[in-house]
Design an enzyme around this catalytic site. Structure first.
Site, PDB file in Angstrom:
ATOM      1  N   GLU A  49      46.019  53.227  98.616  1.00 51.09           N
ATOM      2  CA  GLU A  49      44.755  53.372  97.783  1.00 51.09           C
ATOM      3  C   GLU A  49      44.805  54.118  96.369  1.00 51.09           C
ATOM      4  O   GLU A  49      44.034  53.654  95.462  1.00 51.09           O
ATOM      5  CB  GLU A  49      43.538  53.762  98.635  1.00 51.09           C
ATOM      6  CG  GLU A  49      43.217  53.036  99.996  1.00 51.09           C
ATOM      7  CD  GLU A  49      43.975  53.300 101.065  1.00 51.09           C
ATOM      8  OE1 GLU A  49      45.114  54.098 101.004  1.00 51.09           O
ATOM      9  OE2 GLU A  49      43.608  52.847 102.371  1.00 51.09           O
ATOM     10  N   PHE A 111      35.246  58.115 114.208  1.00 53.02           N
ATOM     11  CA  PHE A 111      36.278  57.822 113.657  1.00 53.02           C
ATOM     12  C   PHE A 111      36.483  57.277 112.308  1.00 53.02           C
ATOM     13  O   PHE A 111      35.519  56.628 112.002  1.00 53.02           O
ATOM     14  CB  PHE A 111      37.039  56.762 114.678  1.00 53.02           C
ATOM     15  CG  PHE A 111      38.308  55.935 114.317  1.00 53.02           C
ATOM     16  CD1 PHE A 111      39.347  57.018 114.201  1.00 53.02           C
ATOM     17  CD2 PHE A 111      38.470  54.886 113.372  1.00 53.02           C
ATOM     18  CE1 PHE A 111      40.633  56.589 113.830  1.00 53.02           C
ATOM     19  CE2 PHE A 111      39.716  54.434 113.427  1.00 53.02           C
ATOM     20  CZ  PHE A 111      40.698  55.268 113.315  1.00 53.02           C
ATOM     21  N   GLN A 112      37.474  57.983 111.543  1.00 55.24           N
ATOM     22  CA  GLN A 112      37.501  57.571 110.163  1.00 55.24           C
ATOM     23  C   GLN A 112      36.140  57.757 109.269  1.00 55.24           C
ATOM     24  O   GLN A 112      35.904  57.336 108.403  1.00 55.24           O
ATOM     25  CB  GLN A 112      38.179  56.416 109.815  1.00 55.24           C
ATOM     26  CG  GLN A 112      39.344  56.253 110.275  1.00 55.24           C
ATOM     27  CD  GLN A 112      40.129  54.809 109.835  1.00 55.24           C
ATOM     28  OE1 GLN A 112      39.247  53.701 109.670  1.00 55.24           O
ATOM     29  NE2 GLN A 112      41.331  54.739 109.770  1.00 55.24           N
ATOM     30  N   LYS A 161      28.820  50.513 107.361  1.00 54.31           N
ATOM     31  CA  LYS A 161      29.460  49.432 108.015  1.00 54.31           C
ATOM     32  C   LYS A 161      28.330  48.462 108.450  1.00 54.31           C
ATOM     33  O   LYS A 161      28.160  47.487 108.264  1.00 54.31           O
ATOM     34  CB  LYS A 161      30.249  49.749 109.126  1.00 54.31           C
ATOM     35  CG  LYS A 161      30.875  48.638 109.691  1.00 54.31           C
ATOM     36  CD  LYS A 161      32.041  48.681 110.762  1.00 54.31           C
ATOM     37  CE  LYS A 161      32.645  47.315 111.255  1.00 54.31           C
ATOM     38  NZ  LYS A 161      33.854  47.629 112.055  1.00 54.31           N
ATOM     39  N   MET A 488      59.627  68.579  83.367  1.00 54.93           N
ATOM     40  CA  MET A 488      58.709  69.313  82.659  1.00 54.93           C
ATOM     41  C   MET A 488      58.679  70.819  83.320  1.00 54.93           C
ATOM     42  O   MET A 488      58.495  72.047  82.694  1.00 54.93           O
ATOM     43  CB  MET A 488      57.427  69.043  82.416  1.00 54.93           C
ATOM     44  CG  MET A 488      56.466  69.444  81.555  1.00 54.93           C
ATOM     45  SD  MET A 488      57.005  69.910  79.922  1.00 54.93           S
ATOM     46  CE  MET A 488      56.157  68.464  79.068  1.00 54.93           C
TER      47      MET A 488
HETATM   48  C1  LIG Z   1      50.313  64.915  91.517  1.00 53.48           C
HETATM   49  C2  LIG Z   1      50.958  65.869  90.446  1.00 53.48           C
HETATM   50  N1  LIG Z   1      51.932  67.073  90.906  1.00 53.48           N
HETATM   51  C3  LIG Z   1      52.347  68.031  90.157  1.00 53.48           C
HETATM   52  C4  LIG Z   1      52.214  67.917  88.880  1.00 53.48           C
HETATM   53  C5  LIG Z   1      52.946  69.153  88.215  1.00 53.48           C
HETATM   54  N2  LIG Z   1      54.008  68.406  87.206  1.00 53.48           N
HETATM   55  C6  LIG Z   1      53.606  68.123  85.955  1.00 53.48           C
HETATM   56  S1  LIG Z   1      54.838  67.364  85.063  1.00 53.48           S
HETATM   57  C7  LIG Z   1      55.908  67.597  86.559  1.00 53.48           C
HETATM   58  C8  LIG Z   1      57.386  67.026  86.844  1.00 53.48           C
HETATM   59  C9  LIG Z   1      57.498  65.334  86.479  1.00 53.48           C
HETATM   60  O1  LIG Z   1      58.764  65.297  86.650  1.00 53.48           O
HETATM   61  P1  LIG Z   1      59.246  63.761  86.405  1.00 53.48           P
HETATM   62  O2  LIG Z   1      58.577  62.646  86.681  1.00 53.48           O
HETATM   63  O3  LIG Z   1      60.713  63.587  86.647  1.00 53.48           O
HETATM   64  O4  LIG Z   1      59.001  63.607  84.719  1.00 53.48           O
HETATM   65  P2  LIG Z   1      59.921  64.393  83.661  1.00 53.48           P
HETATM   66  O5  LIG Z   1      59.377  65.768  83.270  1.00 53.48           O
HETATM   67  O6  LIG Z   1      61.265  64.741  84.150  1.00 53.48           O
HETATM   68  O7  LIG Z   1      60.207  63.736  82.639  1.00 53.48           O
HETATM   69  C10 LIG Z   1      55.341  68.192  87.751  1.00 53.48           C
HETATM   70  C11 LIG Z   1      55.912  68.382  88.869  1.00 53.48           C
HETATM   71  C12 LIG Z   1      51.548  66.854  88.605  1.00 53.48           C
HETATM   72  N3  LIG Z   1      51.395  66.957  87.157  1.00 53.48           N
HETATM   73  N4  LIG Z   1      50.958  65.960  89.202  1.00 53.48           N
END
Ligand SMILES: Cc1ncc(C[n+]2csc(CCOP(=O)(O)OP(=O)(O)O)c2C)c(N)n1
Length: 591
Positions: A49, A111-112, A161, A488
């Site tokens: 979803e 449920f749900q 529902k 990042m």
């Molecule tokens: C759902 C979610 N969980 C954690 C984060 C924290 N976060 C921001 S950037 C990042 C790393 C992303 O890694 P990747 O997709 O490999 O991209 P890159 O930075 O290596 O280009 C994380 C864990 C987030 N933004 N969203």
């Protein structure tokens, strides 16, 4: 005409012009899925979803029309909370239908069952729990009206529902389609703003003509207001430089002489510094996000502020404006242009902006966006991959991105020439956004080439929606910048945690992205050396009957620059080390 609530719901969606909806059925929403079979609406069956929600967002970004998603109660509903929060933060028009347990079971831990209106109260513009079949047409009309007018946003409609189940007498209803006037009268407290206060517009015109160092600070609201053309007229009339925030990339063409590009934490030096040194920021549909202002107390200290926004709550939320203007940005800009023209033809003049313009050109020359070319044997530079991609696709290609380093490089190195060509998760920063958002965009704009730029971490969060894309023949293209890390986060650990890397390593080979892509019905391509980049992109561009995934093995050591570290001011912007080493004065903050 007699019908049941489920039929009324689908009919109402059709009447609202819904051409496509994204969803996944389950017990509580089951009765609504039966009339889907007889509907003109295309239903796209997602694999999770969250995918439905992001597809609806991508569709809305690309088309300007509200995205529609439909899911079941309980876990179906909670799985779509992230996209709702995402759409709320980025003001994306979206209508989400959730199934609910029968009215008599509400509150019994059935449920749900979950209290999805309670759960989503803080992340929807509005939500409804419908309590009778007769209300369905009006509520759907209200939902679309609220989602698309004023500051757009997501609206959730929760449907028990029993009021849609044809086996239950409570689902019997007539068909009464409310008029526009009835819809407006049914929402007595809702008055979305339209034109701005003429006096405020005159004061803004006066400030604009008097400013020596003005900058147009353009946010995503410009795109929501369909105001890109009006903005261009304003910029060209006044010859004022424009910065486009992460949410506004494409609202003003990157190729235009007046465009300075993206400001903010990873904005380019000139965009950041011109705002910082400005004496007048004309903020249009922008919200002074912390990623743009840096430390607020030190943000643009000499600037007066004109702030135009459709949402009165934004005016003064972060920085007190000298001239607040509440209203629709397109109408405000048009009125502002008229006011400026009147003043100019009455002989008004502007101060000499020559020194300011040469200061800007100086910054552009000294601090262009740049990266160090790879040394022999190095892995691919992600920026180089993006430059190749940018130069190999039609100018109106839609680019969706995930969240992380790749997102920042994509925003920096792409050349956005048209509005609605950049789709990303700015406010919430939702990893996993790009693949489903790209699918939604391609559904809405099948005439356009759609690429997703993704990180290996993000890709692993929602990649399964490529099964949806294959099954539905939605030929999106995905470029994974596989640096084997949550890049990042790795960058922050390198810079701010003394290179203590904690839980950020993902491995380049696990999973095998090519095999995974192939197993999902896509073409999978791996690129490891510079010579392979262009042929792989050309091959991907030629494929139009199925999705393509190109995995680029990139250098995990590469960092995103410039950077304004969290908690610091924009004066402390860090350029890449090879630029900083030249001993050049870096703005008044200097370092
Ligand atoms: C759902 C979610 N969980 C954690 C984060 C924290 N976060 C921001 S950037 C990042 C790393 C992303 O890694 P990747 O997709 O490999 O991209 P890159 O930075 O290596 O280009 C994380 C864990 C987030 N933004 N969203």
């Amino acid at each position: 005409m007699d019908m049941n609530g489920g039929q009324a719901l689908i009919r109402a969606l059709e009447m609202e012009g819904t051409e496509v909806m994204f969803g996944l059925p389950g017990g509580a929403i089951l009765p609504v899925y039966d009339p889907v079979l007889d509907s003109t609406i295309r239903h796209i069956l997602v694999r999770h979803e969250q995918g439905a929600g992001h597809m609806a967002e991508g569709y809305a970004h690309a088309t300007g029309r509200p995205g529609v998603a439909m899911v079941t109660s309980g876990p179906g509903a909670t799985n779509i909370v992230t996209p709702l929060a995402d759409a709320y933060m980025d003001s994306i028009p979206m209508v989400c239908i959730t199934g609910q347990v029968p009215r008599a079971a509400i509150g019994t831990d059935a449920f749900q069952e979950c209290d999805i209106t309670g759960i989503t109260q803080a992340v929807t513009k509005h939500n409804f729990l419908v309590t009778s079949a007769d209300e369905i047409p009006l509520v759907i009309r209200q939902a679309f009206h609220l989602a698309t007018t004023g500051r757009p946003g997501p609206v959730l409609v929760d449907i028990p529902k029993d009021i849609v189940d044809p086996t239950n007498p409570a689902s019997a209803t007539g068909w009464d389609w409310p008029t526009d006037a009835e819809v407006e009268a049914s929402l007595p407290g809702y008055h979305p703003a339209t034109t701005g206060d003429p006096e405020a517009i005159e004061r803004a015109a006066e400030l604009i003509l008097a400013a020596e160092r003005p900058v147009l600070y353009v946010g995503g609201g410009i795109l929501k207001a369909r105001a890109a053309e009006a903005l261009r007229e304003l910029a060209e009339l006044t010859q004022i430089r424009v910065v486009t925030t992460l949410m506004a990339r494409g609202a003003f063409p990157d190729g235009h002489d007046l465009c300075l590009g993206m400001p903010g934490m990873h904005g380019n030096y000139t965009a950041v510094t011109s705002m910082q040194r400005s004496d007048l920021l004309i903020a249009l549909g922008a919200r002074f996000d912390d990623r743009v202002t840096g430390k607020v107390a030190g943000f643009a200290p000499e600037a007066k502020i004109i702030h135009a926004d459709i949402d009165a709550a934004e005016l003064g939320k972060v920085r007190r404006p000298d001239v607040p203007i509440h209203g629709d940005c397109r109408l405000i800009i048009e009125d502002l242009v008229a006011a400026l023209r009147r003043r100019l033809s009455a002989g008004a003049t502007t101060p000499d902006r020559g020194p300011w313009n040469s200061q800007i050109s100086g910054w552009q020359e000294r601090y262009p966006l740049a990266y160090e070319p790879p040394a022999e044997g190095d892995q691919l530079k992600p920026q180089m991959v993006l430059e190749h991609l940018r130069d190999s696709v039609p100018e109106d290609t839609i680019l969706a991105s995930g969240v992380g380093q790749h997102q920042m490089w994509a925003s920096q190195y792409w050349r956005f020439q048209h509005p609605y060509t950049w789709i990303n998760s700015g406010g919430l920063g939702t990893m996993g956004f790009s693949v489903p958002a790209a699918i939604g965009a391609k559904v809405g704009r099948p005439d356009r080439m759609v690429w997703a730029v993704d990180g290996d971490g993000c890709f692993q969060m929602t990649a399964q929606e490529l099964v949806t894309a294959s099954a539905e023949r939605i030929p999106v293209k995905v470029a994974i910048l596989n640096n084997a890390y949550l890049g990042m986060v790795r960058q922050w650990q390198e810079m701010f945690y003394e290179e203590r890397y904690s839980e950020v390593y993902l491995s380049p080979d696990l999973p095998d992205y090519v095999k995974w892509a192939e197993s999902m019905g896509c073409v999978g391509i791996r690129v490891e050396s510079p010579e392979e980049i262009q042929p792989a992109i050309d091959k991907a561009n030629d494929i139009d009957d199925r999705p393509v995934v190109v995995e680029f093995r990139t250098d995990s050591r590469e960092k995103v620059f410039p950077m304004v570290a969290a908690g610091t001011t924009n004066d402390e912007i860090q350029v890449p080390p090879f630029q900083a080493g030249h001993g050049v004065q870096t703005g008044e903050g200097g370092h």
